[in-house]
Design a protein around this motif. Sequence first.
Motif, PDB file in Angstrom:
ATOM      1  N   SER A 112       6.471   2.776   2.333  1.00 37.80           N
ATOM      2  CA  SER A 112       5.386   3.689   2.633  1.00 37.80           C
ATOM      3  C   SER A 112       5.004   3.537   4.096  1.00 37.80           C
ATOM      4  O   SER A 112       5.386   2.581   4.762  1.00 37.80           O
ATOM      5  CB  SER A 112       4.186   3.392   1.727  1.00 37.80           C
ATOM      6  N   THR A 145       2.940  10.014  -4.717  1.00 40.07           N
ATOM      7  CA  THR A 145       3.186   9.787  -6.140  1.00 40.07           C
ATOM      8  C   THR A 145       4.205  10.773  -6.694  1.00 40.07           C
ATOM      9  O   THR A 145       5.016  10.423  -7.546  1.00 40.07           O
ATOM     10  CB  THR A 145       1.878   9.912  -6.936  1.00 40.07           C
ATOM     11  N   TYR A 165      -2.615  14.176  -6.024  1.00 40.15           N
ATOM     12  CA  TYR A 165      -3.082  12.801  -6.217  1.00 40.15           C
ATOM     13  C   TYR A 165      -4.053  12.652  -7.380  1.00 40.15           C
ATOM     14  O   TYR A 165      -4.537  11.552  -7.637  1.00 40.15           O
ATOM     15  CB  TYR A 165      -3.721  12.282  -4.924  1.00 40.15           C
ATOM     16  N   HIS A 192      -1.107   3.970  -4.989  1.00 38.02           N
ATOM     17  CA  HIS A 192      -0.806   5.259  -5.622  1.00 38.02           C
ATOM     18  C   HIS A 192       0.129   5.110  -6.820  1.00 38.02           C
ATOM     19  O   HIS A 192       0.128   5.964  -7.710  1.00 38.02           O
ATOM     20  CB  HIS A 192      -0.175   6.214  -4.612  1.00 38.02           C
ATOM     21  N   THR A 193       0.944   4.056  -6.837  1.00 38.80           N
ATOM     22  CA  THR A 193       1.888   3.877  -7.944  1.00 38.80           C
ATOM     23  C   THR A 193       1.523   2.687  -8.821  1.00 38.80           C
ATOM     24  O   THR A 193       2.375   2.146  -9.521  1.00 38.80           O
ATOM     25  CB  THR A 193       3.323   3.728  -7.399  1.00 38.80           C
ATOM     26  N   ALA A 207      -0.921   5.545 -12.583  1.00 35.12           N
ATOM     27  CA  ALA A 207       0.006   6.651 -12.327  1.00 35.12           C
ATOM     28  C   ALA A 207       1.005   6.829 -13.455  1.00 35.12           C
ATOM     29  O   ALA A 207       1.675   7.862 -13.541  1.00 35.12           O
ATOM     30  CB  ALA A 207       0.739   6.436 -11.006  1.00 35.12           C
ATOM     31  N   ASP A 248      -1.969  10.222   3.798  1.00 35.78           N
ATOM     32  CA  ASP A 248      -1.287  10.294   2.507  1.00 35.78           C
ATOM     33  C   ASP A 248      -0.887  11.726   2.169  1.00 35.78           C
ATOM     34  O   ASP A 248      -0.011  11.944   1.330  1.00 35.78           O
ATOM     35  CB  ASP A 248      -2.189   9.743   1.396  1.00 35.78           C
ATOM     36  N   LEU A 294      -7.323   1.495  -3.508  1.00 34.27           N
ATOM     37  CA  LEU A 294      -7.169   2.757  -2.786  1.00 34.27           C
ATOM     38  C   LEU A 294      -8.164   2.853  -1.632  1.00 34.27           C
ATOM     39  O   LEU A 294      -7.846   3.396  -0.570  1.00 34.27           O
ATOM     40  CB  LEU A 294      -7.344   3.937  -3.737  1.00 34.27           C
ATOM     41  N   ALA A 342      -7.193   5.619   1.164  1.00 33.40           N
ATOM     42  CA  ALA A 342      -6.804   6.844   0.454  1.00 33.40           C
ATOM     43  C   ALA A 342      -7.981   7.610  -0.108  1.00 33.40           C
ATOM     44  O   ALA A 342      -7.805   8.737  -0.569  1.00 33.40           O
ATOM     45  CB  ALA A 342      -5.844   6.495  -0.685  1.00 33.40           C
TER      46      ALA A 342
END
Length: 753
Positions: free
Chosen positions: A344, A386, A406, A436-437, A441, A592, A746, A751
């Motif tokens: 990332s 994601t 998201y 995010h993962t 998710a 993001d 996050l 984010a």
Amino acid sequence: MSRWIQWAAALVVAAGCGDSKPQGTPAPGASGSNAPGYGDGPVADRVIFSIYDSITSCDVEHRGLLFDLGTESMKGRVISRGDEAKPLETVEHHGATWTVASNRSMEITFTLPEPARLFVSANVQPVAAKNISFFVDDQGLGGARLKGDDPRIVSTEPTELPFDAGEHTLMVRFAPARVRDAYAHIDWIRVGIPDEIKATYGPPTVGDVLQPEAALGRVPHRALRLKTPSVLRCPFRVPPGARFRTALGVLGGTEGTAEISVRVDGSPPTKILEKALVGGEDAAWQDVDVSLDPFEGKLVQLELRATGKVGPGRVLFGDPEVLVSTASPENTRPARVVVLVVMSGVDTNELPGYAERPPPHLERLTKLADQSALFRKHRASTNVVTGNVASLVTGLPPEVHGVIDYGTALPSSVQTLLRKATDAAVQVGFFTAVPHTFEPASLARGMKIVEVSPIEGEQREVMAEATKWLQGTLAASPTTKVFLIVHAQGGHPPWHVPSKTLDVLPPENYTGDIQPRRAGQQLAMLRRKGAKADLSEQDMIRLGAFYELALGDQDAAIGGILDALDAAEVADQSLVIVTTDQSSGLSTLFADAPAFDERALHLPLYVRFPGGKLAGRRVDDPSGVEDVAQTISTALGLPDPKTVWGRDLSHVASGFALPSDGPRFALFADAYSVRWDSLVFKERRQSKGFLCDLNFDPTCSFDRRAELPFAASAMARALAVYEESIAQGKHDRVPLVLDDETLAALRVWGAME
């Protein structure tokens, strides 16, 4: 059936006969049963584009352009405006399919190759409509009153002045304004060009053009039969070494002339072949095979023409197809170990093989690039982190698996490679340092996810933990297959910088506010305010130092994984893939959701195949995220789903000109971005698309649709076919529900803007 994502010209259509019209066209793609696999050797000449099978992606002109409503050929052409617009339906009359006009108006886009005076005619069966009117580019051409309910042909008078060459819009409008039922049923619409021909017009519908068994001299061919004068115009991109092959003949007449031309937007057509043909009792096929090398790499319109004297005969093009010569794929092996590292917070153009100059601080990635096939036109499916990772673990486009923003989690109805591998007794590890993962998710539902939160600071490092797991798994199970996925932090803040290192980082005597542990939140605030200008030159130097340090640490960590494979003596049996979740690093302040453009969608991709096959190969053929998933699935010997969206990257790297060498599609919210070589077509739902050429406009700032009308039409129609194909397999959207730990992570990540 394998459904490689590709353009409309690769449609496979069930051929009809007589006046019937082919229905049920499969979504874009071709059967994977003929695709070479691991261990396959040379293959025969490959047909990459069958015009007979792809007839509905072509324009048919006979004394003007014909729209064969009720067939697949209308995909991407018809626009019904407004939120209340009803989808088009079909109805059958006397063995032919007609379109049910349920909306008061419909718009049809078309392209004129040359300036021409026009008139419009249509075969219409009234239902509730009392009047029908025709407009081209809002200019009224006329109309007719509709009485009774019997089919009839209505027509306008020719215009006095010609319309320019290029894209135009035909609008059909009915009256009265509102009806309970449909307005009318429409068989075909002709945008006619006035001529001196006295013969009665016969519409060249799909069923009229296709002849499944045309025999001359007792030799049968699936043929296209064209009246004189006619032209069939089909779009495709010319791969290296392509040739056009067909058999020419005349049926039902004594003579005819066949022409084959290639048209590129902005230039007159180039005639590559002209043949005088003789019919009658001694009629025989004339085989032709013509090189397309002068047009290599270009998006072209292939034109098949019937010219000469008007008469009852038809000019035949038997089994017209574009093919390429035999290629020998590398004999790549199945893998015992598959390692997928997804970084990332990285800009693609700063990595080895993609940067203008080799970055000296990325020694292990530079070495890996030398050992790998490097894909230079690899493209994301979305600019949502994601969504791209979900495509990597499912092999599905975002519109199908449902992770399109998201606020969405992966639905439980979607089967992942992780689950399939586990069911096949493969040892699977999923490690992530990207919030995010994390577990909400649902990318690895039902499995243990190792999460390394940015809140934990320097206590843990995700790739170190993944390496330790890999070492232990290989030692405990010397013969078991292993699948490791690591979603690494890459260059993304927050950063973990020892105090001694911090003291010596540039710039000297730094007095700014940027702090490594708080940088994610600080940059998020600047992005939210649009205040990048608030960063001083010293701030940018300090951010660059943090970024370079973080990438250097990631480089060393990737080296640790590669060293573990070497130590376990399984490197030769391993498939190693390194890529990113989007291209968004320091240049975007680690956004993001960066701008939905080619810079964000262009991803790095290093693939080190087992046995060192294809090492050092630089691949300029396009590839996508779904191709990575399919490559992993093939390497591990996992069963394919009913619909396969990707290709094995070993085939792409081997130089195969596949039918799927067409547009690549990406989605963000309600916007699509379609990339076809250097052309990018952007379109939002119910709006006209925008076309740019990156060769002349790297920032995609200028709309060249008016200059490239055939390319725009081909890409718009390809997008329409793609949208219909994904609609058949879409999973329901599942809202993302965050737990407290992920929400906190996050925030630190930056984010929660």
